[in-house]
Design a protein around this motif. Structure first.
Motif, PDB file in Angstrom:
ATOM      1  N   ALA A  78       0.831  -1.207   0.000  1.00 42.82           N
ATOM      2  CA  ALA A  78       0.000   0.000   0.000  1.00 42.82           C
ATOM      3  C   ALA A  78       0.861   1.250   0.000  1.00 42.82           C
ATOM      4  N   SER A  79       1.991   1.222   0.718  1.00 43.99           N
ATOM      5  CA  SER A  79       2.797   2.444   0.731  1.00 43.99           C
ATOM      6  C   SER A  79       3.538   2.631  -0.597  1.00 43.99           C
ATOM      7  N   PHE A  80       3.833   1.526  -1.277  1.00 45.36           N
ATOM      8  CA  PHE A  80       4.473   1.635  -2.600  1.00 45.36           C
ATOM      9  C   PHE A  80       3.556   2.367  -3.572  1.00 45.36           C
ATOM     10  N   TYR A  81       2.277   2.017  -3.565  1.00 43.89           N
ATOM     11  CA  TYR A  81       1.331   2.677  -4.475  1.00 43.89           C
ATOM     12  C   TYR A  81       0.711   3.921  -3.847  1.00 43.89           C
ATOM     13  N   ALA A  82       0.938   4.102  -2.543  1.00 42.92           N
ATOM     14  CA  ALA A  82       0.295   5.183  -1.786  1.00 42.92           C
ATOM     15  C   ALA A  82      -1.222   5.143  -1.970  1.00 42.92           C
ATOM     16  N   PHE A  83      -1.736   3.938  -2.087  1.00 44.01           N
ATOM     17  CA  PHE A  83      -3.148   3.788  -2.404  1.00 44.01           C
ATOM     18  C   PHE A  83      -3.535   2.330  -2.166  1.00 44.01           C
ATOM     19  N   VAL A  84      -4.740   2.108  -1.666  1.00 44.94           N
ATOM     20  CA  VAL A  84      -5.250   0.738  -1.640  1.00 44.94           C
ATOM     21  C   VAL A  84      -6.757   0.786  -1.815  1.00 44.94           C
ATOM     22  N   SER A  85      -7.264  -0.169  -2.576  1.00 48.66           N
ATOM     23  CA  SER A  85      -8.715  -0.244  -2.777  1.00 48.66           C
ATOM     24  C   SER A  85      -9.110  -1.711  -2.782  1.00 48.66           C
ATOM     25  N   PRO A  86     -10.404  -1.989  -2.743  1.00 50.38           N
ATOM     26  CA  PRO A  86     -10.834  -3.393  -2.739  1.00 50.38           C
ATOM     27  C   PRO A  86     -10.284  -4.176  -3.929  1.00 50.38           C
ATOM     28  N   GLN A  87      -9.935  -3.494  -5.016  1.00 53.03           N
ATOM     29  CA  GLN A  87      -9.379  -4.203  -6.174  1.00 53.03           C
ATOM     30  C   GLN A  87      -8.018  -4.837  -5.850  1.00 53.03           C
ATOM     31  N   ASP A  88      -7.372  -4.339  -4.802  1.00 52.03           N
ATOM     32  CA  ASP A  88      -6.064  -4.884  -4.442  1.00 52.03           C
ATOM     33  C   ASP A  88      -6.175  -6.103  -3.545  1.00 52.03           C
ATOM     34  N   ILE A  89      -7.362  -6.388  -3.059  1.00 52.34           N
ATOM     35  CA  ILE A  89      -7.498  -7.519  -2.135  1.00 52.34           C
ATOM     36  C   ILE A  89      -8.499  -8.532  -2.673  1.00 52.34           C
ATOM     37  N   LEU A  90      -8.415  -8.802  -3.981  1.00 54.29           N
ATOM     38  CA  LEU A  90      -9.284  -9.813  -4.583  1.00 54.29           C
ATOM     39  C   LEU A  90      -8.760 -11.207  -4.230  1.00 54.29           C
ATOM     40  N   PRO A  91      -9.678 -12.193  -4.221  1.00 56.09           N
ATOM     41  CA  PRO A  91      -9.271 -13.544  -3.824  1.00 56.09           C
ATOM     42  C   PRO A  91      -8.103 -14.096  -4.645  1.00 56.09           C
ATOM     43  N   VAL A  92      -7.960 -13.628  -5.876  1.00 59.15           N
ATOM     44  CA  VAL A  92      -6.918 -14.231  -6.726  1.00 59.15           C
ATOM     45  C   VAL A  92      -5.529 -14.039  -6.124  1.00 59.15           C
ATOM     46  N   LEU A  93      -5.355 -12.990  -5.340  1.00 59.16           N
ATOM     47  CA  LEU A  93      -4.041 -12.769  -4.719  1.00 59.16           C
ATOM     48  C   LEU A  93      -3.682 -13.942  -3.798  1.00 59.16           C
ATOM     49  N   THR A  94      -4.683 -14.453  -3.090  1.00 59.76           N
ATOM     50  CA  THR A  94      -4.442 -15.626  -2.246  1.00 59.76           C
ATOM     51  C   THR A  94      -3.937 -16.792  -3.085  1.00 59.76           C
ATOM     52  N   PHE A  95      -4.594 -17.010  -4.216  1.00 59.85           N
ATOM     53  CA  PHE A  95      -4.190 -18.120  -5.080  1.00 59.85           C
ATOM     54  C   PHE A  95      -2.777 -17.906  -5.611  1.00 59.85           C
ATOM     55  N   GLN A  96      -2.462 -16.663  -5.989  1.00 52.67           N
ATOM     56  CA  GLN A  96      -1.120 -16.389  -6.515  1.00 52.67           C
ATOM     57  C   GLN A  96      -0.064 -16.693  -5.460  1.00 52.67           C
ATOM     58  N   ILE A  97      -0.317 -16.247  -4.243  1.00 52.54           N
ATOM     59  CA  ILE A  97       0.681 -16.439  -3.191  1.00 52.54           C
ATOM     60  C   ILE A  97       0.854 -17.925  -2.880  1.00 52.54           C
ATOM     61  N   TRP A  98      -0.260 -18.658  -2.928  1.00 46.20           N
ATOM     62  CA  TRP A  98      -0.157 -20.110  -2.730  1.00 46.20           C
ATOM     63  C   TRP A  98       0.659 -20.758  -3.843  1.00 46.20           C
ATOM     64  N   ALA A  99       0.399 -20.339  -5.086  1.00 45.47           N
ATOM     65  CA  ALA A  99       1.136 -20.927  -6.210  1.00 45.47           C
ATOM     66  C   ALA A  99       2.630 -20.647  -6.053  1.00 45.47           C
ATOM     67  N   MET A 100       2.968 -19.436  -5.616  1.00 43.63           N
ATOM     68  CA  MET A 100       4.373 -19.093  -5.417  1.00 43.63           C
ATOM     69  C   MET A 100       5.020 -20.025  -4.398  1.00 43.63           C
ATOM     70  N   LEU A 101       4.292 -20.308  -3.333  1.00 43.93           N
ATOM     71  CA  LEU A 101       4.841 -21.158  -2.278  1.00 43.93           C
ATOM     72  C   LEU A 101       5.032 -22.589  -2.773  1.00 43.93           C
ATOM     73  N   ILE A 102       4.016 -23.131  -3.442  1.00 39.20           N
ATOM     74  CA  ILE A 102       4.114 -24.541  -3.830  1.00 39.20           C
ATOM     75  C   ILE A 102       5.168 -24.728  -4.913  1.00 39.20           C
ATOM     76  N   VAL A 103       5.333 -23.738  -5.782  1.00 36.64           N
ATOM     77  CA  VAL A 103       6.365 -23.849  -6.815  1.00 36.64           C
ATOM     78  C   VAL A 103       7.745 -23.803  -6.152  1.00 36.64           C
ATOM     79  N   GLY A 104       7.886 -22.932  -5.181  1.00 38.11           N
ATOM     80  CA  GLY A 104       9.171 -22.825  -4.509  1.00 38.11           C
ATOM     81  C   GLY A 104       9.466 -24.027  -3.621  1.00 38.11           C
TER      82      GLY A 104
END
Lengths: 316, 303, 251
Positions: free
Chosen positions: A215-241
């Motif tokens: 949020a501080s990088f963009y100096a902005f946060v909205s509901p569009q930044d907390i969509l469920p897909v982010l959870t899936f992306q972070i999970w994919a990153m973990l399982i790939v690693g």
């Protein structure tokens, strides 16, 4: 050339921020075996918490505390930790499904709250008006972004070292012991529910840190930044690693974030115009397929934990 | 009052979906995040079969007044239930069974998380992101009462009735047939069931078939009540989970009651909360149950 | 190794040879166990806690992976057969605890056990109730409401449904009152008298030896001693280990 470099700086900043979140998830899943289906809620709590605490007063919204940046960032982490504590305290004594469902639910509820509660965080239009730290000294340009990347990288390294030490400590061994054989750990007089709660809250606070940085990088946060897909992306990153492996988690983040942005760019550039609408769907299928495919064919990840602690010991 | 009636109607398809989910969660021991996608599979399969039947037998495409339902759609529901049951088994064979055989229970949740994303978006790619309807005809609501004003569409009455029939059928199977006893036996104590000659693999397959069939019916009923949209699974997964937790994981009757409670609570919540908060209502119910009665209304503690 | 094995081979219905088994690979609880059960007799396995008695019976029933050795039933090898296939081979297993379905009614428990019986199942149900008259008035009750002794009766009735040649019983007296223990063991005797072979694991050594024909003693997962039950009952060493200590007092 400068365009490419500044894009790389941008890419590296976002990837590093996400890597911090992945490290937080790794503590929960990789080291403790907790399924967090609502990563985005804790990321979001950190993001919203940081902005609400750090921003100047905004018409009709909570906020205006104008806390110093480090305090605001810490406040965001505390917000994420409190949310995690509430969810964890209610579910970690029960069978493991409950945590998965409750965290998933908390993400849905958090998003709907942020989307609707204008008095709290601006509703759908989000929080703007956050003063980026040290902007007066560094300006808004490339120099600022480079400095911010440096700051994020320092925090990434700090989180990494913290987790490595934690995992190597007696507490880390206790986490693995509980993951492998809860009954045995209990018979040794340990309290699994409590230990798991500590790990869950710590991991969520780290996700909150990532959210605050985002949020501080963009100096902005909205509901569009907390969509469920982010959870899936972070999970994919973990399982790939490779779950359980902090270095792998960082590598996985770079790979998946690269594949995500790269595929988005390629689809927008080369796909026929009528298919553009489906860019998201195609990317979501890819993320889902990565998760399922890794579980089926390479559950240890591309960069497996060196000290092999298999999860298969729990079979029955 | 209108909200209460709407809530009961909503509850009918949430209950159907929750029965299957609670069985899967109990017998296979994992929270299946892709269960709601079986509703989408069923709903869209029925759409395809409906069009096919109507094309082959135009006579079947006439409405059964006062419903907007046609004979073709009725047949399509039945075929779609079979199709979705088969799909559920196929997904188990391709994904879940292979993860299970590796002996990692926790990874099943994770796999279902990924499968949900794959299924939902494959449907979006196949059928488009826009919403669709089984019938373009406008079904007029019937006034049940003028004061207070209660409106019900004939289709909704059909949905409620059909859901109750399906639940009654399942009840009879579980309480009157040795197959039903075997299923309940596996749910209670899989090892003992095996000792009594029950083939576990077959019962797992049967569980998926039942879950898939009920999910297909629930999906069609949702489509009849509102519309078909590929992300319907995303919106339904939390209410259906909430129904299983309210009822107690593993309890079929709990799931039925939980489904109606979730449906009614969601609709009544509209009276006090802006509609934007509706997605959060099931979560509030989950919270309430976890605080007041962690194992649900009919659940038993189980590690 | 058996010191007493002079009966003709045809009389042996169940035999294990070199049986090595355990829940986790490379961590066998049983090592190289050899036992025989003679047709129509009661064979009892005793031994201290953790000797592997229950593991032995579970390994025979297909519930614990066997890593070496064989189990043969009337000369046919059945090692590691899936538990749900054991019934068709004529083997029934009665677990120590949780041996009935609490959420099903007694009738449903029995019908589940009888479902392989095919036509005539209703006649079989009546026959089972004749044998266990205490269950008859409670057919419609949930099995979870039964007392400990009645549960054992129901569990044995379910085991008998498939008309087994061999019944494996894991500590049927566990948690029962002395009276219920006596009733259960008398029932085992009655079954043996009707030609059913019984392999029994027991903690209650005195009572078990009182009804058994032959006895094996396991310790630390291995065969120790075996012999005719009566001989062991009178054996001073066995007496000292099993009958003189605390165990005998609880028996």
């Amino acid at each position: 050339m400068i365009g490419l470099i500044s894009y790389l700086v941008f890419f590296a900043t976002v990837a590093s921020i996400l890597a911090i979140a992945v490290l937080g998830l790794n503590l929960q899943w990789g080291n403790t075996g907790l399924f967090n289906g609502g990563v985005v809620a804790f990321f979001g709590a950190g993001a919203y918490g940081t902005l609400i605490l750090g921003s100047p007063a905004l018409e009709g919204q909570l906020g205006g505390f104008e806390l110093a940046y480090p305090l605001a960032l810490t406040g965001g982490m505390v917000a994420a930790a409190l949310l995690a504590w509430a969810v964890g305290a209610l579910t970690l004594r029960l069978r493991h499904d409950y945590l998965a469902i409750a965290t998933f639910g908390v993400a849905v509820a958090f998003e709907s709250l942020m989307r609707n509660a204008e008095w709290l965080a601006g509703g759908a239009k989000g929080i703007r008006g956050f003063e980026r730290p040290l902007r007066a000294a560094l300006g808004d340009g490339f120099l600022y972004n480079l400095a911010f990347l440096g700051f994020v990288l320092c925090l990434l390294v700090a989180v990494y070292l913290f987790l490595e030490r934690l995992v190597g400590s007696p507490f880390g061994r206790l986490l693995r012991a509980i993951r492998e054989d809860e009954d045995a750990a209990r018979s040794l007089g340990k309290r699994p529910a409590r230990v798991r709660l500590v790990a869950f809250v710590t991991g969520s606070a780290i996700m909150g840190l990532a959210g605050g940085l985002y949020a501080s990088f963009y100096a902005f946060v909205s509901p569009q930044d907390i969509l469920p897909v982010l959870t899936f992306q972070i999970w994919a990153m973990l399982i790939v690693g490779g779950a359980g492996n902090n270095r792998g988690a960082i590598m996985g983040t770079v790979l998946i974030w690269g594949a995500w942005t790269g595929s988005g760019w390629a689809l927008s550039r080369f796909a026929p115009i009528e298919a553009q609408l489906y860019t998201g769907s195609i990317q979501f299928v890819m993320i889902g397929a990565v998760i399922v495919g890794m579980l089926l064919w390479r559950p240890q990840g591309l960069f497996p934990e060196r000290l092999v602690v298999s999860q298969s010991g729990r079979s029955n | 009052m209108q909200n209460l009636v709407d809530g009961i109607l909503t509850g009918s398809y949430i209950s159907l979906a929750a029965i299957g989910l609670t069985l899967v969660m109990h017998i296979l021991r994992f929270a299946n995040f892709s269960h709601a996608e079986l509703l989408s599979v069923g709903a869209y399969a029925a759409l395809v079969f409906d069009k096919a039947f109507a094309a082959v037998f135009p006579i079947a495409a006439t409405k059964l007044a006062p419903l907007s339902l046609t004979l073709a759609l009725l047949a399509a529901i039945v075929v779609s239930m079979a199709f979705t049951g088969a799909t559920a088994i196929l997904i188990d064979r391709l994904v879940f069974r292979r993860v299970r055989d590796k002996g990692n229970e926790l990874s099943m949740v994770f796999a279902s998380f990924g499968m949900a994303l794959v299924m939902r978006n494959l449907i979006a790619l196949g059928f488009g992101l826009h919403s669709q309807l089984y019938s373009r005809d406008i079904a007029f609501a019937v006034i049940l009462s003028r004061d207070p004003l209660i409106l019900v569409k004939p289709d909704q009455v059909f949905v409620l009735g059909a859901a109750l029939v399906l639940m009654a059928a399942l009840h009879l199977v579980l309480t009157r047939t040795t197959f039903g006893f075997a299923l309940r036996a596996v749910a209670e104590n899989p090892a003992l069931a095996q000792v009594n000659g029950v083939d576990l693999g077959r019962m797992i397959a049967a569980t998926w078939v039942i879950a898939g069939m009920l999910a297909a019916a629930a999906g069609v009923f949702y489509g009849l009540s509102y519309q078909l949209i590929p992300i319907m699974g995303r919106d339904l997964v939390l209410p259906v989970f909430a129904a299983t937790i309210v009822g107690g994981i593993g309890s079929v009757y709990g799931a039925v009651l939980g489904g109606f409670i979730v449906g009614i609570a969601s609709n009544l919540a509209l009276l006090v909360l802006p509609s934007g908060y509706s997605p959060a209502v099931p979560f509030l119910l989950i919270l309430a149950v976890l605080i007041l009665r962690p194992n649900g209304l009919f659940g038993e503690a189980r590690a | 190794m058996p010191t007493w094995g002079h009966r003709p081979v045809t009389d042996t219905i169940l035999e294990t040879r070199g049986l090595t088994a355990g829940y986790v690979p490379d961590l066998p609880i049983l090592r190289d166990v050899a036992i025989r059960a003679a047709r129509g007799r009661i064979t009892v396995v005793i031994g201290p806690n953790g000797a592997g008695k229950s593991t032995l019976i579970k390994a025979i029933a297909g519930l614990v992976p066997v890593s070496a050795g064989t189990v043969t039933l009337e000369g046919r090898e059945i090692t590691g057969l899936r538990p749900d296939r054991m019934a068709a081979q004529g083997i029934a297993y009665v677990p120590q605890t949780d041996n009935i379905f609490r959420t099903l009614t007694i009738r449903q428990n029995l019908e589940l056990a009888l479902r392989r019986a095919g036509p005539g199942a209703s006649g079989r149900l009546a026959a089972l109730l004749d044998r266990f008259p205490a269950l008859a008035p409670k057919l419609g009750d949930k099995a979870g409401t039964l007392s400990g002794g009645q549960r054992q009766f129901l569990a044995v009735a379910m085991a008998l449904a498939a008309d087994p040649r061999l019944i494996l019983m894991d500590e049927p007296s566990a948690g029962l009152s002395p009276r219920a223990t006596r009733e259960v063991l008398e029932m085992a005797q009655a079954l043996a008298a009707q030609g059913v072979t019984i392999l029994l694991v027991e903690q209650n050594v005195k009572a078990a030896l009182g009804i058994a024909d032959h006895c094996y003693i396991l310790a630390e997962g291995r065969n120790q001693v075996d012999g005719p039950a009566r001989a062991l009952l009178d054996d001073p060493v066995v007496g000292e280990i099993y009958l003189g200590g605390r165990r005998a007092e609880t028996a």
